[in-house]
Design an enzyme around this catalytic site. Structure first.
Site: not given
Ligand code: CP
Ligand code: NVA
Length: 298
Positions: A96, A123, A126, A215, A255, A283
């Site tokens: 990540r 993502h 997701q 989101d 999400c 997930r």
């Molecule tokens: N939706 C999602 O990716 O959640 P987290 O940031 O908690 O992993």
């Molecule tokens: N768009 C958000 C998603 C979090 C799971 C971010 O990147 O923070």
């Protein structure tokens, strides 16, 4: 093969991952038995870390969690050295990251699959859970209308790709400057979307839609823009009134983490149309399906 974007799977790969996601665990034959999976996080996570860690265990492997600052991409050592070394320890490298280019660079040197667990660009894990949740609900996404309201961000891009592959109509209701670039709209059509509509009017975006997604307005890494973004997105919250314009059986999806009272009203996210908990639980199932697929299970 890697999973940096949904498009790495192609339409057949997406269908196979969705199928594997629903295959009983004992029929997946432990493709990670005796092997490690590196999980590197430059940003916080609840769902992604937990779902991928558990999925690795369910497939017989051992997840190794590391905070981004411990490996220090381009700080402690170059991304390429990290990728080459980790590929010698692990069956899969998952990360990540802030910059998507870090995923690309890991993939360029890694001899094992690399998974993007969220970048500034996309993502994909997701997107797979989103698709699984909607397919569970509707049987298929063919000819269904999927609306996105708010910021065209990483989650929206992966959702658009997976829904396009599954033959949905796509609607994006985003403010100018935070909307879908013209080449992206054309790309979704080329990937298979039945139609693609962009509008700055959230009402027009959700009109008759079967699933309404949103989101946060302030993604991780955008905290300095928070005040400006809250102003710009103020009219893009998913409220009960907005949901009333969607199909009478429409579902609401997010999400998570969600900011109640901003991008979504309490009554919507905690109401009967909401599928956010199922989506979050999916997930795990879709991560297991994706990991198994990357390990060659068919
Ligand atoms: N939706 C999602 O990716 O959640 P987290 O940031 O908690 O992993
Ligand atoms: N768009 C958000 C998603 C979090 C799971 C971010 O990147 O923070």
């Amino acid at each position: 093969m890697n999973l940096l974007n949904i498009t790495d799977l192609g339409p057949d790969g997406v269908l196979k991952v969705l199928k594997l996601s629903r295959r009983p665990i004992k029929k997946l034959a432990k493709p990670l038995k005796g092997q490690g999976v590196a999980l590197i996080f430059e940003k916080p996570s609840n769902r992604t870390r937990h779902s991928v860690e558990v999925a690795v265990v369910q497939l017989g492997g051992h997840p190794v969690y590391t905070r981004g600052e411990e490996v220090g991409f381009d700080v402690r050592e170059p991304v390429e050295d990290i990728g080459r070394i980790m590929a010698g320890y692990h069956a899969i490298i998952a990360a990540r990251v802030f910059k998507h280019s870090v995923c690309d660079r890991l993939a360029a040197v890694s001899s094992v699959p690399v998974i993007n667990m969220l970048s500034d660009h996309s993502h994909p894990l997701q997107g797979l859970a989103d698709a699984l949740t909607m397919v569970d609900e509707f049987g298929s996404l063919d000819d269904r209308t999927v609306a996105w309201v708010g910021d065209y961000n990483n989650v929206a891009r992966s959702l658009g790709e997976v829904c396009a592959y599954l033959g949905a109509h796509l609607r994006f209701g985003c403010p100018a400057g935070y909307d879908v670039p013209a080449d992206e709209l054309a790309r979704f059509e080329a990937l298979g979307a039945k139609s693609v509509v962009q509008t700055s009017d959230p009402k027009a975006a959700v009109d008759g839609a079967h699933a309404v997604h949103t989101d946060t307005w302030v993604s991780m890494g955008q905290e300095a823009e928070k005040a400006e973004r809250l102003q710009i997105f103020g009219a893009y919250g998913v409220t009960t009134e907005l949901m009333a314009r969607a199909d009478s059986e429409a579902i609401f999806m997010h999400c998570l983490p969600a900011y109640r009272g901003y991008e979504v009203a309490v009554d919507v996210i905690d109401g009967a149309a909401s599928r956010v908990i199922e989506q979050g639980h999916n997930r795990l199932h879709s991560a297991r399906g994706a990991l198994a697929y990357l390990m060659g299970v068919r």
